[in-house]
Design a protein around this motif. Sequence first.
Motif, PDB file in Angstrom:
ATOM      1  N   PRO A 137      -1.595  -9.025   1.039  1.00 63.08           N
ATOM      2  CA  PRO A 137      -0.395  -8.231   0.772  1.00 63.08           C
ATOM      3  C   PRO A 137      -0.016  -7.400   1.991  1.00 63.08           C
ATOM      4  O   PRO A 137      -0.878  -6.914   2.723  1.00 63.08           O
ATOM      5  N   THR A 138       1.268  -7.239   2.207  1.00 58.92           N
ATOM      6  CA  THR A 138       1.759  -6.426   3.310  1.00 58.92           C
ATOM      7  C   THR A 138       2.891  -5.540   2.814  1.00 58.92           C
ATOM      8  O   THR A 138       3.399  -5.713   1.709  1.00 58.92           O
ATOM      9  N   GLU A 141       4.252  -4.277  -0.945  1.00 54.90           N
ATOM     10  CA  GLU A 141       3.269  -4.859  -1.856  1.00 54.90           C
ATOM     11  C   GLU A 141       1.878  -4.274  -1.597  1.00 54.90           C
ATOM     12  O   GLU A 141       1.125  -3.965  -2.533  1.00 54.90           O
ATOM     13  N   LEU A 142       1.511  -4.092  -0.340  1.00 55.04           N
ATOM     14  CA  LEU A 142       0.229  -3.491   0.004  1.00 55.04           C
ATOM     15  C   LEU A 142       0.159  -2.059  -0.511  1.00 55.04           C
ATOM     16  O   LEU A 142      -0.866  -1.624  -1.035  1.00 55.04           O
TER      17      LEU A 142
END
Length: 220
Positions: A137-138, A141-142
């Motif tokens: 995830p980035t 979303e992270l």
Amino acid sequence: MTAAATAPVQYVVMGGGGSSPMAPPAPYATVDLYDLFAAGEDLLLGGEVKGLMFSLNCDQVFLERQAPLLERFVRSGGRVLVNGHVVRPFLPGLAPWRAVDHHGPSDLRVTPVTPHPVWEGVDFHELLYRTGVPGTPTGEELTRVGVAGFYGRGHHARVPEGGTVVNGIGPYRLPLDIVYPLGDGQVMAHAGNDLHGFSDPDRTTRTLGPRLLAWLEGTL
């Protein structure tokens, strides 16, 4: 000679054996704290060992007793990384750990203060948040699925004369990662979990481990 005796970088832990995730494969040896110092001056001052990285779980009372030899290693040109919460400063320039009064991720945000080649190219958002979610995830979303604070939840009480704050924590950018000279060598202190454990192969942090090793070897 043992593998620990020949590797230029020693990852010093309690219990010895095993390894820590780091990619690509690196020229370091995992060595038990007590075995390292039982080997005596020949190992630490013989010139083959260039850098030591102490895991956060190392016995600081024992390290205090070994302080003269460890200080000689650094002053003669060695490099040391101290991870974790310093309670018993065992090298000149180290300071006790202080917890951050945190109420949310913004209080734990990691911010670069002074450029340093070890952290070059790293997205600090990926240091703040950790996740066990499959995939990588980035961005938003992270932030949604990640947990903040594994990189650090505190800071060094002070920075020694001649020292540099590399990365700060929280809105006041309190000293989380510092570097300072000691004789002909250098000390890096990270007030959190073992630094090279954040070298994730699928993130911008993948360069952190190899660059840290290069710094410990004196080639970066």
